[in-house]
Design a protein around this motif. Structure first.
Motif, short mmCIF file in Angstrom:
data_model
loop_
_atom_site.label_atom_id
_atom_site.label_comp_id
_atom_site.label_asym_id
_atom_site.label_seq_id
_atom_site.Cartn_x
_atom_site.Cartn_y
_atom_site.Cartn_z
N THR A 94 -7.32 11.81 1.92
CA THR A 94 -6.19 10.89 1.80
C THR A 94 -6.45 9.96 0.64
O THR A 94 -7.50 9.31 0.58
N GLU A 117 -5.34 6.60 -1.33
CA GLU A 117 -4.66 5.35 -1.00
C GLU A 117 -4.75 4.40 -2.20
O GLU A 117 -5.77 4.38 -2.89
N THR A 128 -1.77 12.44 1.97
CA THR A 128 -2.87 13.31 2.38
C THR A 128 -2.63 14.70 1.82
O THR A 128 -1.50 15.18 1.76
N GLY A 131 -7.98 1.53 -5.44
CA GLY A 131 -7.73 2.86 -4.94
C GLY A 131 -8.93 3.39 -4.18
O GLY A 131 -10.06 2.93 -4.38
N LEU A 144 0.24 8.64 -6.74
CA LEU A 144 0.72 7.35 -6.24
C LEU A 144 1.25 6.50 -7.39
O LEU A 144 2.30 5.87 -7.27
N ASP A 195 -15.15 6.98 2.83
CA ASP A 195 -14.70 6.98 1.44
C ASP A 195 -15.54 7.98 0.64
O ASP A 195 -16.77 7.96 0.71
N GLU A 224 -3.71 0.20 -3.16
CA GLU A 224 -3.24 -1.10 -2.68
C GLU A 224 -3.17 -2.05 -3.86
O GLU A 224 -4.08 -2.09 -4.70
N LYS A 273 0.82 -1.21 0.00
CA LYS A 273 0.00 0.00 0.00
C LYS A 273 0.86 1.26 0.00
O LYS A 273 1.97 1.26 0.52
N VAL A 274 0.29 2.31 -0.57
CA VAL A 274 0.86 3.66 -0.47
C VAL A 274 -0.29 4.64 -0.25
O VAL A 274 -1.43 4.36 -0.63
N ALA A 275 0.02 5.78 0.37
CA ALA A 275 -1.03 6.78 0.63
C ALA A 275 -0.37 8.15 0.81
O ALA A 275 0.81 8.24 1.15
#
Length: 140
Positions: free
Chosen positions: A98, A100, A22, A116, A72, A125, A102, A18-20
């Protein structure tokens, strides 16, 4: 042969990686996006109009919110071949969200499917996405 890139995030093509990040979406962000896309929808540009709608005030263009996921992908030199979005709630100018991503699937043929989402400050969400494409190669 694909060129090697310096190490970036995510580290590997592994399901679950994962990456995220904000970001607070500003008036300038919305104005620049509207200027580039010419999306002059009154929901994004007209305070008097939106005051009479269920939103009560201007909302950020949905594709601006969705495009946060490209940051991302850019970290990973990801070339998208398919993207789908589900818009779940409004994002207002000044909201902090944020983004995100994965890794949901890795193909033997080299493509990767990312799940995403963009989450509002309240933890809900506001957008869900599926993105499929090809990541770059990185030094280990």
């Amino acid at each position: 042969m694909t060129p090697l890139l310096p190490h970036r995030i995510p580290r590997a093509r592994r399901v679950g990686e994962k990456v995220a990040f904000t970001r607070t979406l500003t008036e300038a962000d919305a104005a620049l996006f509207i200027g580039v896309t010419w999306d002059l929808n009154p929901y994004h540009t007209d305070d008097r109009y939106t005051a009479q709608t269920r939103f009560g005030r201007r909302i950020v263009p949905g594709l601006l919110t969705a495009s946060l996921l490209t940051h991302l992908g850019g970290l990973w030199a990801f070339l998208a071949t398919e993207m789908t979005f589900e818009f779940l709630g409004p994002v207002y100018i000044g909201d902090t969200v944020t983004a995100e991503a994965e890794i949901a699937e890795v193909s033997e043929k080299g493509w990767v499917r990312l799940a995403g989402r963009v989450v509002g400050a309240d933890g809900q969400d506001v957008l869900r996405a599926m993105i499929r494409g090809y990541p770059g190669r990185f030094e280990e």
